[in-house]
Design an enzyme around this catalytic site. Structure first.
Site, mmCIF file in Angstrom:
data_model
loop_
_atom_site.group_PDB
_atom_site.id
_atom_site.type_symbol
_atom_site.label_atom_id
_atom_site.label_comp_id
_atom_site.label_asym_id
_atom_site.label_seq_id
_atom_site.Cartn_x
_atom_site.Cartn_y
_atom_site.Cartn_z
ATOM 1 N N HIS A 141 0.844 -1.200 0.000
ATOM 2 C CA HIS A 141 0.000 0.000 0.000
ATOM 3 C C HIS A 141 0.882 1.254 0.000
ATOM 4 C CE1 HIS A 141 -3.756 -2.273 1.653
ATOM 5 N NE2 HIS A 141 -3.350 -2.707 0.478
ATOM 6 N N GLU A 192 1.162 3.753 1.963
ATOM 7 C CA GLU A 192 1.820 4.119 3.226
ATOM 8 C C GLU A 192 3.144 3.384 3.366
ATOM 9 O OE1 GLU A 192 -1.286 3.138 2.667
ATOM 10 O OE2 GLU A 192 -2.660 3.650 4.282
ATOM 11 N N CYS A 244 -1.519 -1.569 7.359
ATOM 12 C CA CYS A 244 -0.676 -0.370 7.357
ATOM 13 C C CYS A 244 -0.699 0.310 8.715
ATOM 14 C CB CYS A 244 -1.156 0.611 6.295
ATOM 15 S SG CYS A 244 -0.845 0.001 4.639
ATOM 16 N N ALA A 263 -21.593 12.065 -26.885
ATOM 17 C CA ALA A 263 -21.339 13.375 -27.492
ATOM 18 C C ALA A 263 -22.513 13.667 -28.414
ATOM 19 C CB ALA A 263 -20.048 13.329 -28.287
ATOM 20 N N GLU A 295 -19.938 3.500 -23.726
ATOM 21 C CA GLU A 295 -19.790 4.398 -24.892
ATOM 22 C C GLU A 295 -20.659 3.854 -26.023
ATOM 23 O OE1 GLU A 295 -16.301 6.345 -26.194
ATOM 24 O OE2 GLU A 295 -15.136 5.678 -24.472
ATOM 25 N N GLY A 353 -24.519 3.096 -28.161
ATOM 26 C CA GLY A 353 -25.598 3.862 -28.799
ATOM 27 C C GLY A 353 -26.812 3.979 -27.873
ATOM 28 N N LEU A 366 -28.864 0.679 -26.309
ATOM 29 C CA LEU A 366 -28.169 0.010 -25.199
ATOM 30 C C LEU A 366 -28.066 0.957 -23.995
ATOM 31 C CD1 LEU A 366 -26.754 -2.476 -24.130
ATOM 32 C CD2 LEU A 366 -24.680 -1.813 -25.378
ATOM 33 N N ALA A 367 -27.851 2.258 -24.255
ATOM 34 C CA ALA A 367 -27.755 3.231 -23.146
ATOM 35 C C ALA A 367 -29.060 3.243 -22.354
ATOM 36 C CB ALA A 367 -27.443 4.622 -23.690
ATOM 37 N N ALA A 368 -30.196 3.201 -23.059
ATOM 38 C CA ALA A 368 -31.493 3.223 -22.364
ATOM 39 C C ALA A 368 -31.646 1.982 -21.491
ATOM 40 C CB ALA A 368 -32.629 3.324 -23.372
HETATM 41 N N1 LIG Z 1 -4.989 3.151 3.011
HETATM 42 C C1 LIG Z 1 -4.831 2.329 1.949
HETATM 43 N N2 LIG Z 1 -3.736 2.483 1.191
HETATM 44 C C2 LIG Z 1 -3.576 1.732 0.105
HETATM 45 O O1 LIG Z 1 -2.504 1.922 -0.655
HETATM 46 C C3 LIG Z 1 -4.526 0.754 -0.225
HETATM 47 N N3 LIG Z 1 -4.384 -0.019 -1.332
HETATM 48 C C4 LIG Z 1 -5.644 0.590 0.633
HETATM 49 N N4 LIG Z 1 -6.561 -0.370 0.379
HETATM 50 C C5 LIG Z 1 -7.496 -0.900 1.333
HETATM 51 O O2 LIG Z 1 -7.130 -2.236 1.633
HETATM 52 C C6 LIG Z 1 -7.890 -3.136 0.807
HETATM 53 C C7 LIG Z 1 -6.989 -4.003 0.006
HETATM 54 O O3 LIG Z 1 -6.114 -4.690 0.844
HETATM 55 P P1 LIG Z 1 -5.026 -5.679 0.183
HETATM 56 O O4 LIG Z 1 -4.293 -4.907 -0.885
HETATM 57 O O5 LIG Z 1 -5.752 -6.856 -0.348
HETATM 58 O O6 LIG Z 1 -4.122 -6.037 1.343
HETATM 59 C C8 LIG Z 1 -8.738 -2.279 -0.099
HETATM 60 O O7 LIG Z 1 -10.014 -2.862 -0.339
HETATM 61 C C9 LIG Z 1 -8.866 -1.001 0.705
HETATM 62 O O8 LIG Z 1 -9.836 -1.145 1.699
HETATM 63 N N5 LIG Z 1 -5.776 1.427 1.703
HETATM 64 ZN ZN LIG Z 2 -2.844 -0.647 3.941
#
Ligand SMILES: Nc1nc(O)c(N)c(N[C@@H]2O[C@H](COP(=O)(O)O)[C@@H](O)[C@H]2O)n1
Ligand SMILES: [Zn+2]
Length: 396
Positions: free
Chosen positions: A85, A87, A119, A189, A323, A325, A328-330
């Site tokens: 992730h 973080e 995280c 469009a 995208e 016609g 299908l959009a309806a």
């Molecule tokens: N805070 C945060 N930072 C990220 O970079 C994330 N990808 C997420 N995702 C959250 O965690 C779920 C996925 O978890 P895994 O990648 O399978 O461990 C995702 O559904 C979000 O809730 N959050």
């Molecule tokens: Zn995370």
């Protein structure tokens, strides 16, 4: 403040657990949270998150920044599902400088073991002093738990900085989690007199080049783009984002009979994968021919916008662009496969009482039945106007 603030699709009809989190830890918009520096850092998170546009589903777009003594000492973003992730990347970049630092992230840090470990624990282990969060994670596996875990460990947490922008960026992810289907976006469009082509079917081009550039960017942000057989036969589209190194969506064709041209651009170009969705037993010879060209074919017991969206949900998709016609959009609108409308309006008049219009018959007799869009905003794109809004939430 924006005159027409766009708030994520999740707003009106979130499940109870999210409403509770909103009332207990997430301040309600439009109250401003944080100072100018917090806002700038959160905008940087969103910028970093966008680097993975179109590539993270079923996961969200997330960016993170580590700040120490007013300086950025680490940055990161989530590149795709299965990888660490945002973080974690930001903490790795900051190294020991993360101790006592403030971490900015546009989505609440996770607190569960999914494809990756929580995280919240990584932030606590790194010794960060404060976490600034853009929005609470609607994922019930997280849903406020990450914030509670951090606070429980003595980390200061501020929630809701640039919340509307954070929700907007991940509206597809939020919709997928809350409604268990991808967000459906209908883009078309049309001319000022409401036509998408002349009576003879000529449609290249209704809009100006800048508007077409916007459509390419929109495709880059979506997981799939859907057309019907008629669009393939009439327009022979490419449906790519037309930019080197930029994500291309999965190109999806819905066709019951598979009465499609053998040499359509969709199967003669390799920039993006193509999926043809059809009915069980349709035209086996043509199926074989398409497979030889590298096209994936999936037979559905019943081929409707609803079953198609359910199939795309199962593939892990968050945002799907229609995208197609008018006919299908309806049916996509009627079956709840569309939540958001993007209408490019060109200042041109072509007339023609039988010229096609963007949305076919919805079976409405009176104006009182009209679908009135919510959270509408508009802007000028080159010489055209783009009107954007959400269908009423009775149709999530
Ligand atoms: N805070 C945060 N930072 C990220 O970079 C994330 N990808 C997420 N995702 C959250 O965690 C779920 C996925 O978890 P895994 O990648 O399978 O461990 C995702 O559904 C979000 O809730 N959050
Ligand atoms: Zn995370």
């Amino acid at each position: 403040m924006d005159k027409f603030p766009v708030i994520a699709q999740a707003g009106a009809s979130q499940p109870n657990n999210i409403q509770q989190h909103e009332s207990s830890i997430q301040p309600s918009a439009p109250q401003r949270v944080g100072n100018d520096f917090d806002v700038r850092m959160m905008q940087r998170c969103l910028e970093l998150a966008r680097r993975a546009l179109g590539r993270t589903s079923p996961n969200p777009l997330v960016g993170a920044v580590v700040v120490k003594d007013g300086e950025i000492v680490g940055e990161g973003f989530h590149p795709r599902a299965g990888e660490p992730h945002a973080e974690v990347f930001a903490l790795r970049a900051a190294g020991e400088l993360a101790r006592g630092a403030t971490v900015y992230v546009n989505l609440e840090p996770c607190n569960h073991y999914g494809r990756t470990p929580p995280c919240s624990e990584a932030l606590i282990a790194a010794g960060v002093a404060k976490v600034v969060v853009g929005m609470v994670d609607p994922n019930p596996l997280v849903g406020g738990g990450g914030i509670e875990r951090l606070r429980g460990a003595g980390v200061e947490v501020l929630v809701g900085v640039e919340m509307a922008a954070c929700q907007q960026l991940n509206e597809g992810f939020v919709h997928r989690i809350v409604h268990k289907k991808p967000l459906g976006i209908l883009k078309y469009a049309m001319t000022l007199d409401g036509k998408i082509a002349t009576t003879s079917g000529h449609s290249a081009w209704v809009t100006n080049p800048s508007a077409r550039g916007e459509v390419h960017q929109l495709r880059a942000a979506c997981d799939a783009v859907i057309v019907g057989g008629n669009t393939v036969r009439r327009d022979n589209p490419y449906l790519t984002s037309h930019q080197e190194g930029v994500h291309n969506p999965l190109r999806v064709v819905m066709s019951r009979q598979l009465d499609l041209p053998v040499d359509a651009h969709l199967w003669e170009t390799a920039e993006a994968p193509t999926l043809v969705l059809t009915q069980v037993g349709a035209n086996p010879d043509f199926q074989k021919l398409l497979q030889q060209k590298g096209v994936e074919i999936v037979e559905l017991a019943s081929l409707t916008p609803k079953t198609v969206m359910s199939h795309l949900y199962d593939r892990g998709f968050c945002s799907v662009l229609w995208e197609c016609g008018g006919t299908l959009a309806a049916s996509a609108i009627a079956q709840g496969a569309v939540q958001k409308i993007l209408a490019f309006i060109a200042p041109k008049i072509i007339g023609g009482s039988h010229a096609p219009t963007p949305v076919g018959d919805l079976g409405f007799d009176t104006m009182t039945e009209a679908l009135i869009l919510e959270r509408v905003r508009w802007r000028v794109v080159g010489s055209d106007c783009l009107v954007e809004g959400y269908l009423p939430s009775l149709n999530p």
